[in-house]
Scaffold this motif. Structure first.
Motif: not given
Length: 433
Positions: A32-45
């Motif tokens: 789930f930590g990786m999913l949170a990181a992927l969410t922030l990577l996908w949406t960016g700034p």
């Protein structure tokens, strides 16, 4: 040896549940930590524009429900019988149901928040309410008949009460999501009872046991262990009541902010005591667990300082301060402390179950189960991710991708380290080395 012996004497190791009961939760949390990181990577700034952005809300709940609560549920399934002498009835079946409900509910909720799908949120709410209802019932039943008493068990009881309040507030927010019925004060109360209540009080209670035992420090001061958790809970309750009923009570305007300072001061004191105890360790060898707890303590003190700065000298960057406080409390304090506990608890569980389960080979030394070098690499990557995520609050175009990537890789390394420990246990319990 006085400290560690005293700590161990309170443990009922013979009542520990099967190792897969807590491990299924521990192995799921980094995902789930990786999913949170992927969410922030996908949406960016764009995710960093406000704490209310859909991506930030989704990432926050992936961390609080999918990471923090996932680990804490697994840890309590292990600690209730061992520390409180109250085994969870049908631990395999109960843990399986809780794990399935929490995983499904978290995925649906965060998907609804990320894609602004109210239908997914409506599906998630009954699953999450059932999850926490079952968990609180089991936890309350075990704590009611606990043979052992003391500050750790009392901390668990208060954390359970705080979780119940956070769940009620979260359910109200979810039920009114998208209709602008629930006010900002409900959101702030939900966050406070979730982070300062549920997460904070449980970490405080568990720290009384695991820091002296695993880090070879002196015991926490008796007055602190007796009064800190009840004082924190009481302060949160008083602050919540004044926040909810300010318009109906004839109280000075500074009453609510003044009461809010009390839990902030309490957690800053707790962090300072941990740093002081670590300075008095009898074993001075490098230990990655000590490093994780130092990061957690410094993050807690920094968060308290930021809160006071914003309260005393409000500035135009209040939105930035709110994001910084969230990162410091969730990633800096919560995730760091949990990492520190996992790197001691998981090897200890593997060693304990190998010793009692009759593995066919030699019993592995705990240092071999998760080598310090691998854990230390993950720790430094976690620290880098924390710093980059904080920098992203001020310069998202520069640091948003780097922070999410570093934190995601840290969660990946944590998962690989825990997976390797699980594989070693399975290999040694069946075939030997």
């Amino acid at each position: 040896m006085q400290t560690s012996t005293t700590s161990r004497n309170t443990l009922s190791l013979d009542q520990a549940p099967p190792i897969q009961v807590p491990l299924r939760f521990f192995l799921s949390a980094p995902l789930f930590g990786m999913l949170a990181a992927l969410t922030l990577l996908w949406t960016g700034p764009a995710a960093w524009s406000t704490r209310w952005s859909s991506a930030m809300l989704a990432a926050t709940h992936l961390m609080t429900l999918g990471f923090l609560t996932m680990v804490m549920m697994g840890a309590l399934m292990q600690m209730l019988p061992v520390l409180a002498g109250a085994p969870v009835p049908r631990a395999r079946q109960v843990s399986g149901v809780l794990h399935l409900l929490l995983t499904t509910g978290t995925v649906l909720l965060t998907g609804g928040l990320l894609f602004t799908r109210s239908d997914l949120i409506r599906l998630a709410l009954p699953l999450l309410i059932a999850t926490f209802g079952l968990f609180l019932y089991v936890m309350s039943r075990c704590l009611w008949r606990a043979r052992s008493q003391g500050p750790t068990v009392n901390g668990m009881r208060l954390a359970a009460a705080a979780l119940a309040i956070a769940v009620i507030l979260g359910s109200l927010l979810g039920a009114t999501w998208g209709r602008n019925i629930a006010g900002l004060y409900l959101t702030d109360l939900h966050v406070a009872w979730g982070l300062l209540g549920w997460v904070g009080l449980l970490v405080v209670g568990v720290a009384y046991q695991v820091i002296p035992m695993f880090q070879m420090t002196p015991e926490f001061p008796r007055r602190l262990t007796r009064w800190l958790a009840p004082a924190l809970f009481t302060a949160l309750a008083l602050w919540s009541l004044t926040t909810l009923f300010t318009s109906r009570l004839t109280l000075p305007s500074f009453t609510s902010p003044l009461l809010a300072t009390l839990p902030v001061l309490g957690y800053a004191l707790f962090a300072g005591v941990i740093l002081r105890l670590q300075q008095r360790r009898r074993r001075r060898l490098p230990d990655v667990t000590v490093l994780f707890w130092r990061i957690a303590s410094v993050s807690l003190i920094t968060a308290a300082g930021l809160w006071f700065m914003d309260a005393l000298w409000p500035i135009a960057y209040t939105g930035h301060i709110a994001l910084l406080l969230g990162i410091l409390m969730i990633v800096g304090f919560g995730v760091s402390a949990i990492n520190g506990m996992l790197y001691k608890i998981v090897p200890f569980l593997v060693w304990l179950h190998l010793q009692s389960g009759g593995g066919r080979g030699r019993l592995t030394n705990m240092k071999e189960i998760i080598p310090d070098e691998r854990a230390r690499r993950q720790c430094w990557l976690h620290c880098a991710g924390l710093c980059l995520l904080m920098a992203a609050v001020w310069r998202p175009s520069w640091f948003a991708y780097a922070g999410a990537l570093a934190f995601g890789l840290s969660c990946l390394l944590l998962w690989l380290n825990l997976l390797a420990a699980n594989r070693m246990y399975r290999r040694l319990i069946t075939t030997g080395p």
